[in-house]
Design a protein around this motif. Structure first.
Motif, PDB file in Angstrom:
ATOM      1  N   UNK A   1     -28.687  40.217  33.682  1.00  0.00           N
ATOM      2  CA  UNK A   1     -28.742  40.911  32.395  1.00  0.00           C
ATOM      3  C   UNK A   1     -29.369  42.291  32.575  1.00  0.00           C
ATOM      4  N   UNK A   2     -30.452  42.358  33.345  1.00  0.00           N
ATOM      5  CA  UNK A   2     -31.121  43.645  33.599  1.00  0.00           C
ATOM      6  C   UNK A   2     -30.169  44.605  34.311  1.00  0.00           C
ATOM      7  N   UNK A   3     -29.406  44.098  35.282  1.00  0.00           N
ATOM      8  CA  UNK A   3     -28.442  44.946  36.006  1.00  0.00           C
ATOM      9  C   UNK A   3     -27.353  45.443  35.077  1.00  0.00           C
ATOM     10  N   UNK A   4     -26.906  44.595  34.175  1.00  0.00           N
ATOM     11  CA  UNK A   4     -25.883  44.985  33.209  1.00  0.00           C
ATOM     12  C   UNK A   4     -26.398  46.063  32.266  1.00  0.00           C
ATOM     13  N   UNK A   5     -27.631  45.922  31.828  1.00  0.00           N
ATOM     14  CA  UNK A   5     -28.225  46.920  30.936  1.00  0.00           C
ATOM     15  C   UNK A   5     -28.378  48.251  31.669  1.00  0.00           C
ATOM     16  N   UNK A   6     -28.785  48.202  32.943  1.00  0.00           N
ATOM     17  CA  UNK A   6     -28.899  49.437  33.723  1.00  0.00           C
ATOM     18  C   UNK A   6     -27.544  50.124  33.876  1.00  0.00           C
ATOM     19  N   UNK A   7     -26.500  49.320  34.132  1.00  0.00           N
ATOM     20  CA  UNK A   7     -25.171  49.893  34.380  1.00  0.00           C
ATOM     21  C   UNK A   7     -24.470  50.358  33.110  1.00  0.00           C
ATOM     22  N   UNK A   8     -24.530  49.546  32.058  1.00  0.00           N
ATOM     23  CA  UNK A   8     -23.745  49.818  30.855  1.00  0.00           C
ATOM     24  C   UNK A   8     -24.567  50.265  29.649  1.00  0.00           C
ATOM     25  N   UNK A   9     -25.875  50.157  29.744  1.00  0.00           N
ATOM     26  CA  UNK A   9     -26.724  50.491  28.608  1.00  0.00           C
ATOM     27  C   UNK A   9     -26.991  49.278  27.735  1.00  0.00           C
ATOM     28  N   UNK A  10     -27.839  49.483  26.756  1.00  0.00           N
ATOM     29  CA  UNK A  10     -28.218  48.405  25.837  1.00  0.00           C
ATOM     30  C   UNK A  10     -27.259  48.447  24.657  1.00  0.00           C
TER      31      UNK A  10
END
Length: 78
Positions: A36-45
């Motif tokens: 989830x943290x990696x997804x937020x870093x890549x795509x934003x919140x």
């Protein structure tokens, strides 16, 4: 029965303002939180945390855990 109201807006709140639901039945492994943290870093919140009128988290406990390592000060809520 009290009717539920839809959120009227999204707001940016400090993460320390949010109160996780103590009886949340969902659990997430460290690996899931890292994803989830990696997804937020890549795509934003992109999906706000849903909260009640007392800042209690209704949905989004894992997203909160995913942003905490980034030391985010404010996240979107609705």
């Amino acid at each position: 029965m009290t009717p539920h109201r839809m959120a009227r807006c999204m707001e940016l709140w400090p993460i320390d303002r949010l109160i996780p639901y103590a009886r949340n039945a969902r659990t997430h492994s460290d690996a899931q939180i890292a994803q989830i943290a990696a997804s937020i870093r890549e795509f934003g919140f992109n999906s706000p945390i849903l909260v009640d009128s007392h800042a209690g988290i209704i949905a989004g406990h894992a997203r909160l855990l995913g942003v905490r390592p980034r030391n985010s000060f404010r996240i979107s809520t609705s």
